[in-house]
Scaffold this motif. Sequence first.
Motif, PDB file in Angstrom:
ATOM      1  N   LEU A   4       0.830  -1.203   0.000  1.00  0.00           N
ATOM      2  CA  LEU A   4       0.000   0.000   0.000  1.00  0.00           C
ATOM      3  C   LEU A   4       0.865   1.255   0.000  1.00  0.00           C
ATOM      4  O   LEU A   4       0.550   2.229  -0.692  1.00  0.00           O
ATOM      5  CB  LEU A   4      -0.945   0.012   1.205  1.00  0.00           C
ATOM      6  N   ALA A   5       1.945   1.237   0.756  1.00  0.00           N
ATOM      7  CA  ALA A   5       2.861   2.376   0.785  1.00  0.00           C
ATOM      8  C   ALA A   5       3.513   2.571  -0.579  1.00  0.00           C
ATOM      9  O   ALA A   5       3.665   3.705  -1.065  1.00  0.00           O
ATOM     10  CB  ALA A   5       3.912   2.176   1.864  1.00  0.00           C
ATOM     11  N   GLU A   6       3.885   1.470  -1.204  1.00  0.00           N
ATOM     12  CA  GLU A   6       4.485   1.535  -2.534  1.00  0.00           C
ATOM     13  C   GLU A   6       3.481   2.080  -3.550  1.00  0.00           C
ATOM     14  O   GLU A   6       3.823   2.915  -4.393  1.00  0.00           O
ATOM     15  CB  GLU A   6       4.949   0.130  -2.935  1.00  0.00           C
ATOM     16  N   LEU A   7       2.250   1.624  -3.445  1.00  0.00           N
ATOM     17  CA  LEU A   7       1.193   2.105  -4.328  1.00  0.00           C
ATOM     18  C   LEU A   7       0.985   3.608  -4.157  1.00  0.00           C
ATOM     19  O   LEU A   7       0.885   4.349  -5.137  1.00  0.00           O
ATOM     20  CB  LEU A   7      -0.110   1.342  -4.032  1.00  0.00           C
ATOM     21  N   LYS A   8       0.955   4.044  -2.918  1.00  0.00           N
ATOM     22  CA  LYS A   8       0.779   5.475  -2.632  1.00  0.00           C
ATOM     23  C   LYS A   8       1.908   6.300  -3.240  1.00  0.00           C
ATOM     24  O   LYS A   8       1.675   7.361  -3.821  1.00  0.00           O
ATOM     25  CB  LYS A   8       0.704   5.696  -1.123  1.00  0.00           C
ATOM     26  N   ALA A   9       3.140   5.807  -3.139  1.00  0.00           N
ATOM     27  CA  ALA A   9       4.287   6.520  -3.699  1.00  0.00           C
ATOM     28  C   ALA A   9       4.162   6.651  -5.217  1.00  0.00           C
ATOM     29  O   ALA A   9       4.436   7.729  -5.775  1.00  0.00           O
ATOM     30  CB  ALA A   9       5.579   5.806  -3.330  1.00  0.00           C
ATOM     31  N   PHE A  10       3.737   5.590  -5.882  1.00  0.00           N
ATOM     32  CA  PHE A  10       3.570   5.661  -7.340  1.00  0.00           C
ATOM     33  C   PHE A  10       2.420   6.578  -7.725  1.00  0.00           C
ATOM     34  O   PHE A  10       2.488   7.256  -8.753  1.00  0.00           O
ATOM     35  CB  PHE A  10       3.385   4.266  -7.944  1.00  0.00           C
ATOM     36  N   ILE A  11       1.384   6.627  -6.924  1.00  0.00           N
ATOM     37  CA  ILE A  11       0.273   7.535  -7.208  1.00  0.00           C
ATOM     38  C   ILE A  11       0.737   8.987  -7.092  1.00  0.00           C
ATOM     39  O   ILE A  11       0.393   9.831  -7.930  1.00  0.00           O
ATOM     40  CB  ILE A  11      -0.929   7.241  -6.283  1.00  0.00           C
ATOM     41  N   GLU A  12       1.544   9.276  -6.076  1.00  0.00           N
ATOM     42  CA  GLU A  12       2.078  10.630  -5.924  1.00  0.00           C
ATOM     43  C   GLU A  12       2.978  10.993  -7.100  1.00  0.00           C
ATOM     44  O   GLU A  12       2.917  12.108  -7.621  1.00  0.00           O
ATOM     45  CB  GLU A  12       2.836  10.749  -4.603  1.00  0.00           C
ATOM     46  N   THR A  13       3.788  10.040  -7.547  1.00  0.00           N
ATOM     47  CA  THR A  13       4.645  10.264  -8.714  1.00  0.00           C
ATOM     48  C   THR A  13       3.797  10.513  -9.954  1.00  0.00           C
ATOM     49  O   THR A  13       4.076  11.433 -10.732  1.00  0.00           O
ATOM     50  CB  THR A  13       5.571   9.053  -8.950  1.00  0.00           C
ATOM     51  N   ALA A  14       2.764   9.706 -10.134  1.00  0.00           N
ATOM     52  CA  ALA A  14       1.888   9.858 -11.298  1.00  0.00           C
ATOM     53  C   ALA A  14       1.209  11.223 -11.290  1.00  0.00           C
ATOM     54  O   ALA A  14       1.080  11.863 -12.339  1.00  0.00           O
ATOM     55  CB  ALA A  14       0.837   8.744 -11.322  1.00  0.00           C
ATOM     56  N   GLU A  15       0.810  11.687 -10.129  1.00  0.00           N
ATOM     57  CA  GLU A  15       0.172  12.997 -10.024  1.00  0.00           C
ATOM     58  C   GLU A  15       1.144  14.103 -10.434  1.00  0.00           C
ATOM     59  O   GLU A  15       0.790  14.998 -11.205  1.00  0.00           O
ATOM     60  CB  GLU A  15      -0.326  13.231  -8.602  1.00  0.00           C
ATOM     61  N   LYS A  16       2.373  14.014  -9.942  1.00  0.00           N
ATOM     62  CA  LYS A  16       3.388  15.020 -10.270  1.00  0.00           C
ATOM     63  C   LYS A  16       3.693  15.018 -11.762  1.00  0.00           C
ATOM     64  O   LYS A  16       3.731  16.078 -12.407  1.00  0.00           O
ATOM     65  CB  LYS A  16       4.655  14.744  -9.466  1.00  0.00           C
ATOM     66  N   GLU A  17       3.897  13.833 -12.316  1.00  0.00           N
ATOM     67  CA  GLU A  17       4.223  13.721 -13.739  1.00  0.00           C
ATOM     68  C   GLU A  17       3.024  14.105 -14.614  1.00  0.00           C
ATOM     69  O   GLU A  17       3.198  14.693 -15.682  1.00  0.00           O
ATOM     70  CB  GLU A  17       4.710  12.315 -14.074  1.00  0.00           C
ATOM     71  N   GLY A  18       1.830  13.777 -14.160  1.00  0.00           N
ATOM     72  CA  GLY A  18       0.629  14.158 -14.904  1.00  0.00           C
ATOM     73  C   GLY A  18       0.477  15.663 -14.995  1.00  0.00           C
ATOM     74  O   GLY A  18       0.117  16.208 -16.045  1.00  0.00           O
ATOM     75  N   THR A  19       0.782  16.342 -13.909  1.00  0.00           N
ATOM     76  CA  THR A  19       0.731  17.806 -13.906  1.00  0.00           C
ATOM     77  C   THR A  19       1.741  18.366 -14.899  1.00  0.00           C
ATOM     78  O   THR A  19       1.419  19.259 -15.696  1.00  0.00           O
ATOM     79  CB  THR A  19       1.010  18.357 -12.493  1.00  0.00           C
ATOM     80  N   ALA A  20       2.961  17.838 -14.872  1.00  0.00           N
ATOM     81  CA  ALA A  20       3.999  18.309 -15.791  1.00  0.00           C
ATOM     82  C   ALA A  20       3.614  18.034 -17.246  1.00  0.00           C
ATOM     83  O   ALA A  20       3.850  18.869 -18.129  1.00  0.00           O
ATOM     84  CB  ALA A  20       5.334  17.656 -15.469  1.00  0.00           C
ATOM     85  N   PHE A  21       3.017  16.890 -17.488  1.00  0.00           N
ATOM     86  CA  PHE A  21       2.649  16.531 -18.858  1.00  0.00           C
ATOM     87  C   PHE A  21       1.483  17.364 -19.378  1.00  0.00           C
ATOM     88  O   PHE A  21       1.542  17.945 -20.459  1.00  0.00           O
ATOM     89  CB  PHE A  21       2.303  15.044 -18.933  1.00  0.00           C
ATOM     90  N   TYR A  22       0.401  17.424 -18.604  1.00  0.00           N
ATOM     91  CA  TYR A  22      -0.803  18.089 -19.084  1.00  0.00           C
ATOM     92  C   TYR A  22      -0.747  19.606 -18.990  1.00  0.00           C
ATOM     93  O   TYR A  22      -1.258  20.301 -19.868  1.00  0.00           O
ATOM     94  CB  TYR A  22      -2.030  17.581 -18.319  1.00  0.00           C
ATOM     95  N   GLU A  23      -0.133  20.134 -17.956  1.00  0.00           N
ATOM     96  CA  GLU A  23      -0.136  21.585 -17.776  1.00  0.00           C
ATOM     97  C   GLU A  23       1.086  22.267 -18.379  1.00  0.00           C
ATOM     98  O   GLU A  23       1.003  23.420 -18.791  1.00  0.00           O
ATOM     99  CB  GLU A  23      -0.247  21.925 -16.285  1.00  0.00           C
ATOM    100  N   LYS A  24       2.211  21.556 -18.421  1.00  0.00           N
ATOM    101  CA  LYS A  24       3.441  22.166 -18.926  1.00  0.00           C
ATOM    102  C   LYS A  24       3.876  21.592 -20.266  1.00  0.00           C
ATOM    103  O   LYS A  24       4.922  21.969 -20.790  1.00  0.00           O
ATOM    104  CB  LYS A  24       4.563  22.002 -17.895  1.00  0.00           C
TER     105      LYS A  24
END
Length: 59
Positions: A4-24
């Motif tokens: 679950l901790a590993e899953l949470k870390a990947f979700i946080e990474t995906a959120e950060k990368e998604g912001t960079a991809f879609y907004e920037k």
Amino acid sequence: MEKLAELKAFIETAEKEGTAFYEKNNKAAGTRLRNALQQIKVIATDLRKDVTDKKNAAH
């Protein structure tokens, strides 16, 4: 709980990368987002299997 901790870390990474991809419009972030999403899928599948095994072992 480790998965679950590993899953949470990947979700946080995906959120950060998604912001960079879609907004920037960062194309490299799109690649990293896809990788994070694949890892989320793998971990979620493993976690589902673990839950099912534990549930079935209780009987």
